[in-house]
Design a protein around this motif. Sequence first.
Motif, PDB file in Angstrom:
ATOM      1  N   PHE A  89      -6.676 -20.948   1.325  1.00  0.00           N
ATOM      2  CA  PHE A  89      -6.215 -19.723   1.984  1.00  0.00           C
ATOM      3  C   PHE A  89      -7.344 -19.031   2.745  1.00  0.00           C
ATOM      4  O   PHE A  89      -7.192 -18.670   3.916  1.00  0.00           O
ATOM      5  CB  PHE A  89      -5.628 -18.774   0.937  1.00  0.00           C
ATOM      6  N   LEU A  90      -8.494 -18.865   2.106  1.00  0.00           N
ATOM      7  CA  LEU A  90      -9.606 -18.155   2.756  1.00  0.00           C
ATOM      8  C   LEU A  90     -10.227 -18.974   3.884  1.00  0.00           C
ATOM      9  O   LEU A  90     -10.657 -18.415   4.903  1.00  0.00           O
ATOM     10  CB  LEU A  90     -10.676 -17.802   1.718  1.00  0.00           C
ATOM     11  N   THR A  91     -10.265 -20.290   3.727  1.00  0.00           N
ATOM     12  CA  THR A  91     -10.793 -21.126   4.805  1.00  0.00           C
ATOM     13  C   THR A  91      -9.875 -21.067   6.017  1.00  0.00           C
ATOM     14  O   THR A  91     -10.341 -21.057   7.164  1.00  0.00           O
ATOM     15  CB  THR A  91     -10.952 -22.589   4.342  1.00  0.00           C
ATOM     16  N   ALA A  92      -8.565 -21.003   5.768  1.00  0.00           N
ATOM     17  CA  ALA A  92      -7.602 -20.872   6.865  1.00  0.00           C
ATOM     18  C   ALA A  92      -7.794 -19.541   7.587  1.00  0.00           C
ATOM     19  O   ALA A  92      -7.680 -19.470   8.821  1.00  0.00           O
ATOM     20  CB  ALA A  92      -6.179 -20.991   6.332  1.00  0.00           C
ATOM     21  N   ILE A  93      -8.107 -18.476   6.835  1.00  0.00           N
ATOM     22  CA  ILE A  93      -8.373 -17.176   7.458  1.00  0.00           C
ATOM     23  C   ILE A  93      -9.617 -17.248   8.343  1.00  0.00           C
ATOM     24  O   ILE A  93      -9.643 -16.715   9.459  1.00  0.00           O
ATOM     25  CB  ILE A  93      -8.540 -16.091   6.375  1.00  0.00           C
ATOM     26  N   THR A  94     -10.661 -17.908   7.842  1.00  0.00           N
ATOM     27  CA  THR A  94     -11.878 -18.068   8.639  1.00  0.00           C
ATOM     28  C   THR A  94     -11.590 -18.843   9.917  1.00  0.00           C
ATOM     29  O   THR A  94     -12.108 -18.507  10.993  1.00  0.00           O
ATOM     30  CB  THR A  94     -12.952 -18.808   7.827  1.00  0.00           C
ATOM     31  N   LEU A  95     -10.756 -19.864   9.817  1.00  0.00           N
ATOM     32  CA  LEU A  95     -10.386 -20.638  11.001  1.00  0.00           C
ATOM     33  C   LEU A  95      -9.614 -19.765  11.992  1.00  0.00           C
ATOM     34  O   LEU A  95      -9.800 -19.876  13.217  1.00  0.00           O
ATOM     35  CB  LEU A  95      -9.540 -21.844  10.594  1.00  0.00           C
ATOM     36  N   PHE A  96      -8.774 -18.875  11.476  1.00  0.00           N
ATOM     37  CA  PHE A  96      -8.040 -17.952  12.339  1.00  0.00           C
ATOM     38  C   PHE A  96      -8.996 -16.993  13.041  1.00  0.00           C
ATOM     39  O   PHE A  96      -8.803 -16.657  14.213  1.00  0.00           O
ATOM     40  CB  PHE A  96      -7.022 -17.168  11.505  1.00  0.00           C
ATOM     41  N   GLN A  97     -10.044 -16.569  12.337  1.00  0.00           N
ATOM     42  CA  GLN A  97     -11.041 -15.702  12.951  1.00  0.00           C
ATOM     43  C   GLN A  97     -11.745 -16.409  14.110  1.00  0.00           C
ATOM     44  O   GLN A  97     -12.079 -15.787  15.119  1.00  0.00           O
ATOM     45  CB  GLN A  97     -12.069 -15.253  11.908  1.00  0.00           C
ATOM     46  N   ILE A  98     -11.959 -17.695  13.955  1.00  0.00           N
ATOM     47  CA  ILE A  98     -12.579 -18.469  15.032  1.00  0.00           C
ATOM     48  C   ILE A  98     -11.710 -18.429  16.286  1.00  0.00           C
ATOM     49  O   ILE A  98     -12.217 -18.398  17.411  1.00  0.00           O
ATOM     50  CB  ILE A  98     -12.813 -19.921  14.575  1.00  0.00           C
TER      51      ILE A  98
END
Length: 276
Positions: A101-110
């Motif tokens: 979940f948190l890695t997906a959020i980081t990817l969304f921030q990118i």
Amino acid sequence: MASWNSFPLEITYEVLGWAAFLSWSISFYPQVMLNFRRKSVVGLNFDFVVLNLTKHSSYLIYNACLYFSSAIQNQYYEKYGYEQMIPVAANDVAFSIHAVFLTAITLFQIVIYERGTQTVSKITIGIVSAVWFFAAVCVFIALPNQSWLWLISIFNSIQVFMTVIKYIPQAFMNFARKSTDGFSIGNILLDLSGGVASYGQMVVQSIDQDSWVNFYGNIGKTLLSLVSIFFDIIFICQHYILYPHKKAQVSSKLTEEGKEPLVKSSESDHPQSENV
């Protein structure tokens, strides 16, 4: 089924397990918060994030299947013995879900924040595509004989492979820039704590059972801890020893030519007098 021989060791195992869960889980937030505060992901290597998502997704599949599936557990006992304990705990499953979940959020921030000219490399895209294609082929191979333990061991091997290579792009990027600016050291310190706690958890279980099967029965978890610790030490050396006075300050604006954001060394932070 095996059971604990020592109640104190069982408690220690649970404490270390949840300590690893908390350290690893919280470790995602410093980078997310840093990105949010800067409204920029410049300095965070995109390959690292994409490889990390594949790694944690594979690890989630392995942990969830081995923890919840009685069929896979029976295959594990048949292979390693019914006196052994399942090497996946509830905290392993909880961590994997949170990590994806948190890695997906980081990817969304990118996607939404300033990223300069940084992109995901073709090599990473190729690796990720090949890994998931390989996993899909293994699913079809496992179906006829219902070789579920073998199948999830493939996903465990994938997460080990991704763990080994995912840190390399970020470490090389820090080296090339001679800076760790944009990459949160808080993430690394917490990751190191989690790796040590996870390894300690496995040692406690082995001492209680008087067997080291859980190390090679769950080689993925073993290598996850050791590889993470190894690269965390590298990042800590980069941040505190190699580049302590060369942390870059990255401009939030692109150059007129659309090139990488301007990077100024800390030595230029002190204003100098200008001729009028």
